[in-house]
Motif scaffolding. Sequence first.
Motif, PDB file in Angstrom:
ATOM      1  N   SER A 157      -7.645   1.569  -5.976  1.00 53.13           N
ATOM      2  CA  SER A 157      -8.437   1.052  -4.731  1.00 53.13           C
ATOM      3  C   SER A 157      -7.373   1.995  -4.436  1.00 53.13           C
ATOM      4  N   THR A 158      -6.264   2.524  -4.557  1.00 52.89           N
ATOM      5  CA  THR A 158      -4.868   3.151  -3.495  1.00 52.89           C
ATOM      6  C   THR A 158      -4.788   4.470  -4.829  1.00 52.89           C
ATOM      7  N   SER A 202      -0.553  -3.323  -3.603  1.00 51.89           N
ATOM      8  CA  SER A 202      -0.497  -3.097  -2.712  1.00 51.89           C
ATOM      9  C   SER A 202      -0.600  -4.870  -2.409  1.00 51.89           C
ATOM     10  N   LYS A 260      -5.092  -2.156   1.648  1.00 53.75           N
ATOM     11  CA  LYS A 260      -6.292  -1.879   1.459  1.00 53.75           C
ATOM     12  C   LYS A 260      -6.155  -3.214   0.260  1.00 53.75           C
ATOM     13  N   ASP A 296       3.126   2.050  -1.093  1.00 55.98           N
ATOM     14  CA  ASP A 296       2.702   1.755  -1.880  1.00 55.98           C
ATOM     15  C   ASP A 296       2.429   2.884  -2.325  1.00 55.98           C
TER      16      ASP A 296
HETATM   17 MG   LIG Z   1      -3.448  -0.662  -4.888  1.00 56.94          MG
END
Ligand SMILES: [Mg+2]
Length: 447
Positions: free
Chosen positions: A254-255, A235, A247, A275
């Motif tokens: 987190s993604t 990211s 983010k 992403d």
């Molecule tokens: Mg990510």
Amino acid sequence: MTERESRVSPGRDKKTPLYLHEERGPLGDGAETAVLVGVGLAGDSVRSVERSLDELAELARTAGARVVGRFRQRRTRIEGSTYIGKGKVQALAAALAESDARLVLFDNNLAPAQGRNLEKALRTKVIDRSELILHIFAIHARTETAKLQVELAQLEYTLPRLRRLWDHLSRLGGGIGTRGPGETQLEVDRRRVRERIDFLKKSLKKLAASRDVQRKGRRACATAALVGYTNAGKSTLLNLLSGANVKAEDELFSTLDTTSRVVELGRDYPVVLSDTVGFIRKLPHALVASFRATLAEVVEADLLVHVVDASNEDAEGQILTVHEVLEELGASDKPTVLVLNKIDRVRDPLVVNHLTRRFGPAVVASARTGRGADEIRAEIREALVAMRREVALDIPAAESAEVARVYREGEVIERRFEGDRVLLRVRLPIPSLERCRRKGFVAASSR
Ligand SMILES: [Mg+2]
Ligand SMILES: Nc1nc2c(ncn2[C@@H]2O[C@H](COP(=O)(O)OP(=O)(O)OP(=O)(O)O)[C@@H](O)[C@H]2O)c(=O)[nH]1
């Protein structure tokens, strides 16, 4: 606890109680304290078991739990009923009785009966690696698709384990009914779960169909997908290359949703860069299967950009894991640009040598400092230049110079005249295709 955990920092502000599944309720009393258990089997080195436990501790931290101890065992084979040996179960039970740990996190994935037997013997909730990953996915899911995909994966995981839930309930209710009405209710529950699974699959299919329509809209543009181990910096790299604001956090997974941004590779040469969710060792199969919709970007991309955290001491193992998951997705043959990221944190200059010797040429980069960004763009561009895409063109016959240019740059498969128009089916390099698209020559059927 016999062993104190010092490397893992205590819980973070964003503490979320660990939920296995909404209906099952929290797994502890809020302040989650956990003991990790890792089993090394034949072929696992001491180091690899430890690394995997470090990663499990990171997963625990991401989920909001505090690790208070670690147990390890070496075994030549798995103990059928409890995975670890009897002696170890007793030692663990004794240690748990003296500690405030509410949770046992198993690094190895447990069969349904093993989980059930361990919970009985330890009188503590037991969660395996898959379940913990599913939990993190559940708390990080934002979009409708991600939520449906996570729920589907959780239910697929829970279905063969429903009996364990019933054991919990009957214990809560003072040991009532192990068979009889309980059994009937179990059947009812199984049916309900299956119905919900069918419903989720149908909903996801509908969402995938509408996404296909959107994707077709940008088919004339080249596409690349960022892939890599979780926390590698995908990211951050997307943000660097596109100026987006996705983010990016120092936590695992987190993604979960796909974000696509246009990245300019040079004058009039854009690529859509996506992403998406990161990979991890022992990724639950149910997750890979249910995340097919999100991972469609990877499967359909012209090119992959494999981002590696070169500062991780197990960068090599992480690369191999990513290769395995790509294989599972049927995307392992795609042209790939390898990026050795986080180079600002690499102290040993031999790391890059070692990795490129093993995995081929790579761009050395730091998504944090910006190092390597131009080189990554150039590499993506070079890889795409070699690529051709088949497309139908519809060009006014009067534009003979344009027709001649298409002949020069591409490979014409078919030509027809229709009134004052030339209809071509042609394999074109992506920049030429981009040009034709801008000029409005791409036929409706290819748009
Ligand atoms: Mg990510
Ligand atoms: N030192 C350093 N840190 C980096 C670099 N690239 C990313 N990071 C940090 O690494 C952490 C993870 O970055 P992300 O971009 O969220 O990683 P990701 O691959 O998208 O991770 P997931 O979405 O969780 O799979 C963040 O704290 C970033 O700031 C880099 O080149 N150098």
